[in-house]
Each structure stands twice: as C-alpha cells, then as structure tokens.
Design a protein around this motif. Sequence first.
Motif, PDB file in Angstrom:
ATOM      1  N   ILE A  82       2.575   1.819   3.790  1.00  0.00           N
ATOM      2  CA  ILE A  82       2.386   2.959   2.878  1.00  0.00           C
ATOM      3  C   ILE A  82       0.932   3.409   2.758  1.00  0.00           C
ATOM      4  O   ILE A  82       0.626   4.304   1.976  1.00  0.00           O
ATOM      5  N   ALA A 106      10.655   8.517  -4.009  1.00  0.00           N
ATOM      6  CA  ALA A 106       9.518   9.432  -4.030  1.00  0.00           C
ATOM      7  C   ALA A 106       9.978  10.863  -4.295  1.00  0.00           C
ATOM      8  O   ALA A 106      10.938  11.327  -3.681  1.00  0.00           O
ATOM      9  N   GLU A 141      -2.031  -0.554   0.963  1.00  0.00           N
ATOM     10  CA  GLU A 141      -1.371  -1.719   1.548  1.00  0.00           C
ATOM     11  C   GLU A 141      -2.025  -2.185   2.846  1.00  0.00           C
ATOM     12  O   GLU A 141      -2.275  -1.389   3.750  1.00  0.00           O
ATOM     13  N   TRP A 161       6.145   6.600  -6.522  1.00  0.00           N
ATOM     14  CA  TRP A 161       7.474   6.029  -6.275  1.00  0.00           C
ATOM     15  C   TRP A 161       8.114   5.688  -7.614  1.00  0.00           C
ATOM     16  O   TRP A 161       7.585   4.888  -8.376  1.00  0.00           O
ATOM     17  N   ARG A 210      -2.050   7.067  -6.859  1.00  0.00           N
ATOM     18  CA  ARG A 210      -0.871   6.372  -6.342  1.00  0.00           C
ATOM     19  C   ARG A 210      -0.175   5.720  -7.529  1.00  0.00           C
ATOM     20  O   ARG A 210      -0.846   5.119  -8.372  1.00  0.00           O
ATOM     21  N   GLN A 234       3.205   8.400  -2.299  1.00  0.00           N
ATOM     22  CA  GLN A 234       2.109   8.220  -3.258  1.00  0.00           C
ATOM     23  C   GLN A 234       2.600   7.969  -4.681  1.00  0.00           C
ATOM     24  O   GLN A 234       1.944   7.299  -5.457  1.00  0.00           O
ATOM     25  N   ARG A 283       9.336   3.527   3.761  1.00  0.00           N
ATOM     26  CA  ARG A 283       8.505   2.364   3.451  1.00  0.00           C
ATOM     27  C   ARG A 283       9.221   1.081   3.867  1.00  0.00           C
ATOM     28  O   ARG A 283      10.455   1.006   3.891  1.00  0.00           O
ATOM     29  N   HIS A 328       2.812   7.450   3.084  1.00  0.00           N
ATOM     30  CA  HIS A 328       2.093   7.048   1.863  1.00  0.00           C
ATOM     31  C   HIS A 328       3.054   6.498   0.807  1.00  0.00           C
ATOM     32  O   HIS A 328       2.689   6.367  -0.361  1.00  0.00           O
ATOM     33  N   GLY A 329       4.296   6.241   1.203  1.00  0.00           N
ATOM     34  CA  GLY A 329       5.306   5.880   0.211  1.00  0.00           C
ATOM     35  C   GLY A 329       5.559   7.000  -0.770  1.00  0.00           C
ATOM     36  O   GLY A 329       6.146   6.808  -1.828  1.00  0.00           O
ATOM     37  N   CYS A 333       2.701   2.664  -5.496  1.00  0.00           N
ATOM     38  CA  CYS A 333       2.434   2.778  -4.050  1.00  0.00           C
ATOM     39  C   CYS A 333       0.997   2.353  -3.780  1.00  0.00           C
ATOM     40  O   CYS A 333       0.226   3.094  -3.158  1.00  0.00           O
TER      41      CYS A 333
END
Length: 288
Positions: free
Chosen positions: A261, A235, A277, A229, A271, A227, A247, A224-225, A274
């Motif tokens: 992500i 993260a 995507e 960043w 998010r 969520q 990512r 999820h990167g 993030c």
Amino acid sequence: MLTRRKFLYTGAAAATGIAALGLDGFAQSKHVQLRRVEIPLARLPEAFDGFTIAQVSDFHYDPDFSASPIRKAVAIVNGLKPDLIALTGDFVTVAMFHLHARNSIRSARTAFPCAELLQPLQAASGKFAVLGNHDVASHAAIVSGALHARGIPVLANRSVPIERGSSRIWIAGVEDALEGQPDLGAALRGIPSNETVIVLAHEPDFADEAALNPVDLQLSGHSHGGQIWIPGIGAPWLPVLARKYPRGLNQVGRLTLYTNIGIGTIRAPIRVNCTPEVTLITLRARRS
C-alpha cells in the motif's frame, strides 16, 4: 427540524471531526509499519526456501510530506538485511497539468532526490525497480536515469536471474500498464518454463494477464490502499487497475499476488488505516 443553534452545533461538530481526521491522517502518513508475509511457491527451489524480499512502493517524493517516511522505510529495510529489494514504482508525482512539457519534466526531476534517499538500500542479491504510471506520465527516461545513477536498475520488459548454487529464480519487470507498453512476453523470453518467476508490475490488476503465463508471484503497488480504508467498507476511491486487488495477498489462478500500500501520498498528504508499508516477504518451498 433543526434549530439554528442545533444546526450551528452540528456543523461545528462535523468540522471538528473532519479536522481531527485530517490531523490523525497526517500523523498516520508518517508512521511506517513493517508487514511480514510468508508466501509458499510450488516451483520454488529448496535452495531458495527462506529467501527474503523487501518490497517498498509508491514513494511520490515530496520534501515536506514523503521524504521522512522514505528515510524511515530505508532504515527499516536495511535493518532487515533482506536477500533482495523490490521497488514497485511511482517515485514521483506527475504535475496536475502534466501535458505541459515543462511541468512534466519538473515532476520527473524529483526522482533525483528520491533516488538519493533510496541509494543506501542494501541487499545481498541486489535491488530492482519498475516504473509506475506517474513516472512514465512525467518523463520515463529522466526517472529511470535518476535511479540508474544511484545504482538502482529499472527492469523494463526484461528479467534477471538470481542464483544460489546450481538453482536460480528470475526477477522480471514490466513497463507500466497504464502509461507504458508492458510486454510480459519479452520479459519472460529465454526463461525455462520450469523455473520460478517473480514479476514486478506497478498495477496489481495486471495479475489477470500475468496469471495466463508461467509466473509464480507478482509484486505490485499503485493502490495506496486508497489512502483511506474504512473497516467493513474498504476504500472510498481506488485508481484504475487497482480495484480488484487493492491490498495484501491474493490468489489469481496459480499466481500469488501481493499488493503493497505504499509510502507516499497523492492529492492529500493523509492516510487513514493505510499507514505507509514496508513488506518483508519470505519465500517458502511448498512441499508435497
């Protein structure tokens, strides 16, 4: 030393900032972005130069939070008219107390409305999925069955060929590395050693194992990167097996890895940096 007035002011400002971050994060969680990536592969046949793969991942179906971005993602993908679609796991969110059979089955059954939203996805060379840790921890057979019923094959330690004239590449999928029994050897069995292989594996850090095999590209999700960043920092939290390659593009030996992500969320429906995507990957034959 803070006075009571300054303390109250500081506390109120912090609360306002947190609330604003939450509102902005909720808004970002609904805004699906398209990312285009070109990936050259040394062994890619010339016939597949320009072949496109739309990757979408980590749906975590919820009627209130993720259904809308899933619909948006489907519309984006179909507008791209990709050659192939890769769905890299976590169609559901496992119940907090998933060890209770009734809760886990309830979680797994949300794969049915998720698969219904994904059914309209169209690609000339087909659409393929692998399961994620949430799918397997809830009930793998139910999630796989829901996807199959809507025309989405699940690749569990197996591969399929994609042909263009006399040339072909292979799409292989492995079971989830955290909750399943991934067997890359079984997935690659029967594939000629000189042919291009693209592996779908939910956890990106599985690339360390995949890179020891004749695999050209791995497509993953899971992170999820984070969520959230933070620029320059990254993260604050990442799940196990998504901490090395959380990512985007990475090179792991001769293997190229792309980590998407995702679309949905867990724990909190927000998010920050993030946004959900959809990735359009264009393969390129690397010319010497």
